[in-house]
Write an enzyme that holds these catalytic residues in place. Sequence first.
Site, PDB file in Angstrom:
ATOM      1  N   ASP A 125       0.850  -1.185   0.000  1.00 57.03           N
ATOM      2  CA  ASP A 125       0.000   0.000   0.000  1.00 57.03           C
ATOM      3  C   ASP A 125       0.889   1.238   0.000  1.00 57.03           C
ATOM      4  O   ASP A 125       2.117   1.139   0.037  1.00 57.03           O
ATOM      5  CB  ASP A 125      -0.963   0.000   1.190  1.00 57.03           C
ATOM      6  CG  ASP A 125      -0.230   0.046   2.529  1.00 57.03           C
ATOM      7  OD1 ASP A 125       1.011  -0.054   2.539  1.00 57.03           O
ATOM      8  OD2 ASP A 125      -0.890   0.182   3.569  1.00 57.03           O
TER       9      ASP A 125
ATOM     10  N   ASP B  39      -1.558  -2.883   6.438  1.00 55.81           N
ATOM     11  CA  ASP B  39      -1.891  -2.877   7.867  1.00 55.81           C
ATOM     12  C   ASP B  39      -3.332  -2.498   8.158  1.00 55.81           C
ATOM     13  O   ASP B  39      -3.710  -2.370   9.325  1.00 55.81           O
ATOM     14  CB  ASP B  39      -0.968  -1.925   8.613  1.00 55.81           C
ATOM     15  CG  ASP B  39      -1.109  -0.479   8.136  1.00 55.81           C
ATOM     16  OD1 ASP B  39      -1.820  -0.248   7.145  1.00 55.81           O
ATOM     17  OD2 ASP B  39      -0.496   0.416   8.754  1.00 55.81           O
TER      18      ASP B  39
ATOM     19  N   ASP C 156      -6.884  -4.450   3.848  1.00 55.93           N
ATOM     20  CA  ASP C 156      -5.786  -5.276   3.340  1.00 55.93           C
ATOM     21  C   ASP C 156      -5.916  -6.736   3.742  1.00 55.93           C
ATOM     22  O   ASP C 156      -5.110  -7.562   3.302  1.00 55.93           O
ATOM     23  CB  ASP C 156      -4.440  -4.737   3.858  1.00 55.93           C
ATOM     24  CG  ASP C 156      -4.159  -3.318   3.395  1.00 55.93           C
ATOM     25  OD1 ASP C 156      -4.454  -3.016   2.226  1.00 55.93           O
ATOM     26  OD2 ASP C 156      -3.645  -2.514   4.192  1.00 55.93           O
TER      27      ASP C 156
ATOM     28  N   ASN D 288      28.552 -42.177  -0.702  1.00 55.91           N
ATOM     29  CA  ASN D 288      29.088 -43.066   0.332  1.00 55.91           C
ATOM     30  C   ASN D 288      28.315 -44.376   0.409  1.00 55.91           C
ATOM     31  O   ASN D 288      28.896 -45.441   0.661  1.00 55.91           O
ATOM     32  CB  ASN D 288      29.070 -42.373   1.689  1.00 55.91           C
ATOM     33  CG  ASN D 288      30.069 -41.240   1.770  1.00 55.91           C
ATOM     34  OD1 ASN D 288      31.007 -41.172   0.981  1.00 55.91           O
ATOM     35  ND2 ASN D 288      29.865 -40.332   2.719  1.00 55.91           N
TER      36      ASN D 288
ATOM     37  N   ASN E 112      31.680 -39.269  10.325  1.00 57.80           N
ATOM     38  CA  ASN E 112      30.468 -38.462  10.204  1.00 57.80           C
ATOM     39  C   ASN E 112      30.455 -37.319  11.216  1.00 57.80           C
ATOM     40  O   ASN E 112      29.996 -36.209  10.919  1.00 57.80           O
ATOM     41  CB  ASN E 112      29.225 -39.335  10.402  1.00 57.80           C
ATOM     42  CG  ASN E 112      28.952 -40.242   9.207  1.00 57.80           C
ATOM     43  OD1 ASN E 112      29.400 -39.964   8.100  1.00 57.80           O
ATOM     44  ND2 ASN E 112      28.240 -41.336   9.440  1.00 57.80           N
TER      45      ASN E 112
ATOM     46  N   ASP F 147      30.194 -33.558  10.057  1.00 58.29           N
ATOM     47  CA  ASP F 147      29.090 -32.716  10.527  1.00 58.29           C
ATOM     48  C   ASP F 147      29.606 -31.499  11.296  1.00 58.29           C
ATOM     49  O   ASP F 147      29.018 -30.412  11.224  1.00 58.29           O
ATOM     50  CB  ASP F 147      28.145 -33.524  11.418  1.00 58.29           C
ATOM     51  CG  ASP F 147      27.355 -34.555  10.626  1.00 58.29           C
ATOM     52  OD1 ASP F 147      27.268 -34.397   9.396  1.00 58.29           O
ATOM     53  OD2 ASP F 147      26.842 -35.509  11.235  1.00 58.29           O
TER      54      ASP F 147
END
Length: 569
Positions: free
Chosen positions: A7, A308, A312, A376, A401, A405
């Site tokens: 707006d 707002d 709307d 893998n 792993n 990670d």
Amino acid sequence: MDVLCTDKTGTLTENRVSLLLHLDCRNRTSILPIQLAYLNSHFQTGLSNLLDKAVINYIQKTTSNHRSRRKPTLLSGFTKRDEIPFDFVRRRMSVLLETDTDQNILITKGAVDEMLANCNYFYTGEDRQLDSSDRTIQLARQKLIPFDGILTQPLNEPMKLSLLNLNNELNERGLRVLAVAYKVFSTPPDNLQTSDESELIFAGFIAFEDPPKESTYSAIKTLLEHNIQIKVLTGDSAIVCQKICQNIQLSVPSNGIVTSLDLDGASDSRISELARTGTIFAKLTPLEKSKIVRALKADDHVVGFLGDGINDANALIEADIGLSVDNGTDIARDSADIILLEKDLRVVADGVIYGRQTYGNTLKYIVMAISSNFGNSFSLLIASAWFPFTPILPIQLLTQNLLYDTSQTTIPWDSVDPDFVMIPHRWSMKSVLKFMVCLGPWSSVFDVTFFCYMYFYYGITGQPDDNLSLFRTTWFCIGILTQTFIVHLLRTPKIPFIESRASVQVTLMTFFIIILALSLPWIPYVSTTLEFVHLPLDIYPFILLELVAYCITTQITKIIYIYCFKEWY
């Protein structure tokens, strides 16, 4: 998001509405329009809005400048009998007042076009021109003259055209304009109806100023640079909105202005075409706002809507991303997906940039994890079918792993290529799977190369006297090296370390994990627990050669992938 509908008031402008002018039909400053507007704003009990507040503040400010602290005598002698609240179809509000002389006056204010359609007469202004040298005293103390004493004339078409031209002139200055009219009832209606808002006497205009925000230009520029279309959906005049867009340097093409008249009765295909080409959508009703949003979504856009107000709510629900503010109306906040603490396009622009960076880094982790795990899994299947022993122990695999990670924990702080941030992206599982199938198996190819090296060079075939710990330790080191370096290869479509560099956090974590992984076989207690052995020096050149070959192959595959599919995840 590639389209942002917003707006005008409070987003493109400062949301500081102030009353600037009150004019009669001949463009002369006049008391009657502001007096009538004040009575209308004071007695109406509908939703409070900025224009009503501006009218009341104007009168109160003018009165407070006068030595007398009494309330304006304008209010004395008036009692409200009834009212018709504002709605977005009529675009006006009315109050029915009774005076202490038993007159019943309907006072109406609203959008100029809709008001003129219901006026049959106009106030000439000859008896109520404002004495600018004594404005304060007149507004503070002077009552309305008897309504039957006001000079009026029939409102013919030339005068209507003249009033519309005056309205356009004010709009071209960026002023929001309301028309004010009234009607005297000889016998007041028992129940006020919209049909009573007819044969009104046009009293004049009141004009408001709401300057554009200084930050809007830079925010608009940022959004456009990031390939987001800006569309302004407003209930105000197209001319006012165009002036605001001109001030903030938002270009509007010749066919970029759409009004409610263009949408009235239009087919879905026509609305879709207007939504696609339009930049300013003016004098819209709440349903028309949602129609525009729906048409943009049907045209395969991801649409955000910032608003707002109660008008709307429908569009906020319809949009893919509904944005409202914490001081918006209750229904707007309830309809929104995101509540902003500040109604400023800079917040939205910053959110777009940070959002795309976050999405890019999230996508990096997903494609890296999926492609790495895919490769893998293949490697473990091949090794299990080839060798009569466990190619890598569970504790070794879990440690690998864990290290991998850990290296991924810095990805949220990674930099994202500017090219990626500039373009809107959508989640596509098809693209992720395609990426996995094309780039994932290459790690298995080099794992098979390692198997061949162990089988033929070291003769590890699974016999009782074979050095199985050497096999497992070497594969552990190769696996952690390729998985950590692949982060730099897959984080960007460009050449890593040359055209695109990872953040300091990612780079440091990568080398820390590599050094830690290569050190594990040499740490006494850890190597015993994980069943590692010291690697012979002659195996390191092979590890380095395999790592370099894997990186080069992956980079070449990236180039071919981008050439074939015209995308990078």
